[in-house]
Design a protein around this motif. Sequence first.
Motif, PDB file in Angstrom:
ATOM      1  N   ALA A   5      -6.296  32.221  -0.059  1.00  0.00           N
ATOM      2  CA  ALA A   5      -5.524  31.133  -0.648  1.00  0.00           C
ATOM      3  C   ALA A   5      -5.831  29.813   0.061  1.00  0.00           C
ATOM      4  O   ALA A   5      -5.931  28.757  -0.582  1.00  0.00           O
ATOM      5  CB  ALA A   5      -4.042  31.432  -0.591  1.00  0.00           C
ATOM      6  N   SER A   6      -5.991  29.855   1.367  1.00  0.00           N
ATOM      7  CA  SER A   6      -6.331  28.650   2.121  1.00  0.00           C
ATOM      8  C   SER A   6      -7.696  28.130   1.718  1.00  0.00           C
ATOM      9  O   SER A   6      -7.875  26.921   1.515  1.00  0.00           O
ATOM     10  CB  SER A   6      -6.330  28.942   3.626  1.00  0.00           C
ATOM     11  OG  SER A   6      -5.045  29.281   4.062  1.00  0.00           O
ATOM     12  N   GLN A   7      -8.665  29.018   1.599  1.00  0.00           N
ATOM     13  CA  GLN A   7     -10.003  28.611   1.203  1.00  0.00           C
ATOM     14  C   GLN A   7     -10.011  28.046  -0.216  1.00  0.00           C
ATOM     15  O   GLN A   7     -10.688  27.053  -0.490  1.00  0.00           O
ATOM     16  CB  GLN A   7     -10.976  29.773   1.329  1.00  0.00           C
ATOM     17  CG  GLN A   7     -11.248  30.157   2.767  1.00  0.00           C
ATOM     18  CD  GLN A   7     -12.128  31.385   2.886  1.00  0.00           C
ATOM     19  OE1 GLN A   7     -12.359  32.098   1.910  1.00  0.00           O
ATOM     20  NE2 GLN A   7     -12.604  31.644   4.094  1.00  0.00           N
ATOM     21  N   PHE A   8      -9.261  28.674  -1.108  1.00  0.00           N
ATOM     22  CA  PHE A   8      -9.168  28.186  -2.481  1.00  0.00           C
ATOM     23  C   PHE A   8      -8.559  26.786  -2.508  1.00  0.00           C
ATOM     24  O   PHE A   8      -9.051  25.898  -3.215  1.00  0.00           O
ATOM     25  CB  PHE A   8      -8.346  29.153  -3.342  1.00  0.00           C
ATOM     26  CG  PHE A   8      -8.215  28.708  -4.765  1.00  0.00           C
ATOM     27  CD1 PHE A   8      -9.279  28.807  -5.639  1.00  0.00           C
ATOM     28  CD2 PHE A   8      -7.016  28.163  -5.222  1.00  0.00           C
ATOM     29  CE1 PHE A   8      -9.159  28.385  -6.959  1.00  0.00           C
ATOM     30  CE2 PHE A   8      -6.894  27.740  -6.533  1.00  0.00           C
ATOM     31  CZ  PHE A   8      -7.964  27.851  -7.403  1.00  0.00           C
ATOM     32  N   SER A   9      -7.501  26.575  -1.727  1.00  0.00           N
ATOM     33  CA  SER A   9      -6.858  25.259  -1.671  1.00  0.00           C
ATOM     34  C   SER A   9      -7.820  24.202  -1.164  1.00  0.00           C
ATOM     35  O   SER A   9      -7.878  23.088  -1.695  1.00  0.00           O
ATOM     36  CB  SER A   9      -5.629  25.307  -0.760  1.00  0.00           C
ATOM     37  OG  SER A   9      -4.674  26.181  -1.268  1.00  0.00           O
ATOM     38  N   ILE A  10      -8.582  24.534  -0.137  1.00  0.00           N
ATOM     39  CA  ILE A  10      -9.543  23.587   0.421  1.00  0.00           C
ATOM     40  C   ILE A  10     -10.614  23.242  -0.607  1.00  0.00           C
ATOM     41  O   ILE A  10     -11.004  22.080  -0.757  1.00  0.00           O
ATOM     42  CB  ILE A  10     -10.169  24.148   1.710  1.00  0.00           C
ATOM     43  CG1 ILE A  10      -9.103  24.179   2.810  1.00  0.00           C
ATOM     44  CG2 ILE A  10     -11.379  23.334   2.148  1.00  0.00           C
ATOM     45  CD1 ILE A  10      -9.508  24.935   4.056  1.00  0.00           C
ATOM     46  N   ILE A  11     -11.089  24.232  -1.347  1.00  0.00           N
ATOM     47  CA  ILE A  11     -12.104  23.999  -2.376  1.00  0.00           C
ATOM     48  C   ILE A  11     -11.556  23.099  -3.484  1.00  0.00           C
ATOM     49  O   ILE A  11     -12.232  22.163  -3.925  1.00  0.00           O
ATOM     50  CB  ILE A  11     -12.633  25.332  -2.936  1.00  0.00           C
ATOM     51  CG1 ILE A  11     -13.460  26.051  -1.863  1.00  0.00           C
ATOM     52  CG2 ILE A  11     -13.459  25.115  -4.198  1.00  0.00           C
ATOM     53  CD1 ILE A  11     -13.823  27.477  -2.210  1.00  0.00           C
ATOM     54  N   VAL A  12     -10.340  23.359  -3.923  1.00  0.00           N
ATOM     55  CA  VAL A  12      -9.723  22.539  -4.980  1.00  0.00           C
ATOM     56  C   VAL A  12      -9.546  21.105  -4.497  1.00  0.00           C
ATOM     57  O   VAL A  12      -9.864  20.147  -5.221  1.00  0.00           O
ATOM     58  CB  VAL A  12      -8.379  23.150  -5.432  1.00  0.00           C
ATOM     59  CG1 VAL A  12      -7.601  22.183  -6.311  1.00  0.00           C
ATOM     60  CG2 VAL A  12      -8.613  24.460  -6.165  1.00  0.00           C
ATOM     61  N   ILE A  13      -9.065  20.922  -3.276  1.00  0.00           N
ATOM     62  CA  ILE A  13      -8.873  19.580  -2.730  1.00  0.00           C
ATOM     63  C   ILE A  13     -10.214  18.859  -2.602  1.00  0.00           C
ATOM     64  O   ILE A  13     -10.318  17.666  -2.905  1.00  0.00           O
ATOM     65  CB  ILE A  13      -8.137  19.652  -1.377  1.00  0.00           C
ATOM     66  CG1 ILE A  13      -6.688  20.082  -1.612  1.00  0.00           C
ATOM     67  CG2 ILE A  13      -8.191  18.319  -0.637  1.00  0.00           C
ATOM     68  CD1 ILE A  13      -5.931  20.447  -0.359  1.00  0.00           C
ATOM     69  N   ILE A  15     -12.924  19.345  -4.434  1.00  0.00           N
ATOM     70  CA  ILE A  15     -13.378  18.989  -5.787  1.00  0.00           C
ATOM     71  C   ILE A  15     -12.637  17.759  -6.293  1.00  0.00           C
ATOM     72  O   ILE A  15     -13.241  16.835  -6.850  1.00  0.00           O
ATOM     73  CB  ILE A  15     -13.222  20.181  -6.748  1.00  0.00           C
ATOM     74  CG1 ILE A  15     -14.237  21.266  -6.387  1.00  0.00           C
ATOM     75  CG2 ILE A  15     -13.386  19.747  -8.202  1.00  0.00           C
ATOM     76  CD1 ILE A  15     -14.034  22.578  -7.107  1.00  0.00           C
ATOM     77  N   ILE A  16     -11.329  17.714  -6.077  1.00  0.00           N
ATOM     78  CA  ILE A  16     -10.534  16.554  -6.497  1.00  0.00           C
ATOM     79  C   ILE A  16     -11.009  15.305  -5.765  1.00  0.00           C
ATOM     80  O   ILE A  16     -11.151  14.233  -6.366  1.00  0.00           O
ATOM     81  CB  ILE A  16      -9.029  16.804  -6.267  1.00  0.00           C
ATOM     82  CG1 ILE A  16      -8.528  17.873  -7.232  1.00  0.00           C
ATOM     83  CG2 ILE A  16      -8.220  15.521  -6.426  1.00  0.00           C
ATOM     84  CD1 ILE A  16      -7.122  18.374  -6.933  1.00  0.00           C
ATOM     85  N   TRP A  22     -16.027   9.633  -7.247  1.00  0.00           N
ATOM     86  CA  TRP A  22     -16.917   9.232  -8.335  1.00  0.00           C
ATOM     87  C   TRP A  22     -16.212   8.240  -9.269  1.00  0.00           C
ATOM     88  O   TRP A  22     -16.789   7.231  -9.680  1.00  0.00           O
ATOM     89  CB  TRP A  22     -17.383  10.465  -9.095  1.00  0.00           C
ATOM     90  CG  TRP A  22     -18.118  10.153 -10.351  1.00  0.00           C
ATOM     91  CD1 TRP A  22     -19.339   9.567 -10.472  1.00  0.00           C
ATOM     92  CD2 TRP A  22     -17.660  10.398 -11.677  1.00  0.00           C
ATOM     93  NE1 TRP A  22     -19.674   9.449 -11.795  1.00  0.00           N
ATOM     94  CE2 TRP A  22     -18.654   9.946 -12.563  1.00  0.00           C
ATOM     95  CE3 TRP A  22     -16.495  10.968 -12.201  1.00  0.00           C
ATOM     96  CZ2 TRP A  22     -18.524  10.043 -13.927  1.00  0.00           C
ATOM     97  CZ3 TRP A  22     -16.372  11.060 -13.568  1.00  0.00           C
ATOM     98  CH2 TRP A  22     -17.382  10.602 -14.415  1.00  0.00           C
ATOM     99  N   ALA A  23     -14.957   8.517  -9.598  1.00  0.00           N
ATOM    100  CA  ALA A  23     -14.197   7.635 -10.487  1.00  0.00           C
ATOM    101  C   ALA A  23     -13.989   6.268  -9.833  1.00  0.00           C
ATOM    102  O   ALA A  23     -14.144   5.228 -10.491  1.00  0.00           O
ATOM    103  CB  ALA A  23     -12.849   8.265 -10.836  1.00  0.00           C
ATOM    104  N   ILE A  24     -13.669   6.244  -8.560  1.00  0.00           N
ATOM    105  CA  ILE A  24     -13.456   4.981  -7.855  1.00  0.00           C
ATOM    106  C   ILE A  24     -14.746   4.172  -7.821  1.00  0.00           C
ATOM    107  O   ILE A  24     -14.738   2.964  -8.079  1.00  0.00           O
ATOM    108  CB  ILE A  24     -12.915   5.255  -6.433  1.00  0.00           C
ATOM    109  CG1 ILE A  24     -11.460   5.743  -6.524  1.00  0.00           C
ATOM    110  CG2 ILE A  24     -13.019   4.021  -5.547  1.00  0.00           C
ATOM    111  CD1 ILE A  24     -10.911   6.311  -5.235  1.00  0.00           C
TER     112      ILE A  24
END
Length: 75
Positions: A5-13, A15-16, A22-24
Amino acid sequence: MSDAASQFSIIVIAIIAIVDSWAITSVLRSDSALGEKTAWLIGIVLFPVVGWIVWSNAGPRYTKKNLASPKHNKV
């Protein structure tokens, strides 16, 4: 929290963060007025996911000017 779950959270953060960076960059490179750029940047920074979604549908775009287009080749 488990390691998965920690690794998944880090990956999602991550990516965001990449998508928002890129948007900025795209907003800063756009031809929009300073006030409009500022508003988009505040929205993207304060609301990373929602701000990016709204920007991707309605925000200013960086457009590379095509020097070969008839618009730029006035005689």
